[in-house]
Design a protein around this motif. Sequence first.
Motif, short mmCIF file in Angstrom:
data_model
loop_
_atom_site.label_atom_id
_atom_site.label_comp_id
_atom_site.label_asym_id
_atom_site.label_seq_id
_atom_site.Cartn_x
_atom_site.Cartn_y
_atom_site.Cartn_z
N LEU A 1 0.85 -1.18 0.00
CA LEU A 1 0.00 0.00 0.00
C LEU A 1 0.89 1.23 0.00
O LEU A 1 1.76 1.37 0.85
CB LEU A 1 -0.91 0.00 1.24
N ILE B 1 -8.37 5.78 2.68
CA ILE B 1 -7.84 4.56 2.06
C ILE B 1 -8.98 3.65 1.61
O ILE B 1 -8.96 3.10 0.52
CB ILE B 1 -6.88 3.82 3.02
N ILE C 1 -3.20 6.98 -4.07
CA ILE C 1 -3.23 5.78 -3.26
C ILE C 1 -3.14 4.60 -4.21
O ILE C 1 -3.95 4.48 -5.14
CB ILE C 1 -4.53 5.67 -2.43
N LEU D 1 -2.68 0.29 -4.27
CA LEU D 1 -2.68 -0.97 -3.53
C LEU D 1 -2.31 -2.09 -4.48
O LEU D 1 -2.99 -2.31 -5.49
CB LEU D 1 -4.07 -1.23 -2.92
N ASP D 2 -1.21 -2.75 -4.19
CA ASP D 2 -0.72 -3.86 -5.02
C ASP D 2 -0.63 -3.47 -6.50
O ASP D 2 -1.03 -4.22 -7.39
CB ASP D 2 -1.61 -5.10 -4.86
N ARG E 1 -12.30 -1.27 -4.15
CA ARG E 1 -11.03 -1.20 -3.42
C ARG E 1 -10.72 -2.47 -2.65
O ARG E 1 -9.58 -2.70 -2.26
CB ARG E 1 -11.03 -0.01 -2.46
N THR F 1 -11.20 -3.31 0.42
CA THR F 1 -10.56 -2.93 1.67
C THR F 1 -11.57 -3.09 2.80
O THR F 1 -12.68 -2.59 2.70
CB THR F 1 -10.08 -1.46 1.61
N THR G 1 -6.85 -5.57 2.21
CA THR G 1 -6.30 -4.75 3.29
C THR G 1 -7.38 -4.58 4.34
O THR G 1 -8.54 -4.37 4.02
CB THR G 1 -5.89 -3.36 2.75
#
Length: 167
Positions: free
Chosen positions: A2, A55, A66, A68-69, A87, A89, A165
């Motif tokens: 992240l 996030i 932002i 993520l991966d 997302r 998340t 996440t």
Amino acid sequence: MLELKNISFQVPDEKTRNTKEIGILKDVSLTLEDNQFVVITGPNGGGKSTLAKIIAGIEKPDRGRIVLDGVPLFDSYKKINLSVQERKTGLVFQNYALFPNMTVMQNVAAGARREKNGVKRQKMVRDFIESFGLMSQADKYPSELYGGQQQRTALARSLVSDPNTLL
């Protein structure tokens, strides 16, 4: 992994009620590796919960990026802002944020919406409720639960979605 780059978020100044804004987050940058556990601390009103909501996609920052991966979740310059669902998340709020009109079973099932197969979804929900020691409370509403039971329900709801996440 992240990555947050130059995340900024402002809110209107409530005291003066004018256009002047207060910066809660200013140019926050952070890189978290896979399987890394991080605790963010600070004073009340310091932006910890706001950062988690940003996030997760519940709040939209004024600017920044932002990732993520390798997938951009938000990029103010490229006009990217993935939805909360896109997302993947999980977010557990400090006040649990359970749906008051839903039972434990229904609250956890709300987190399993991505699973389209009804039989598989029901099994997942039951397995999570059982693993969190909530089977005897499955038909109870949040107002009928102790605080720890509410927290476990919120965790089960977040984890049943198999998030990339967890915040």
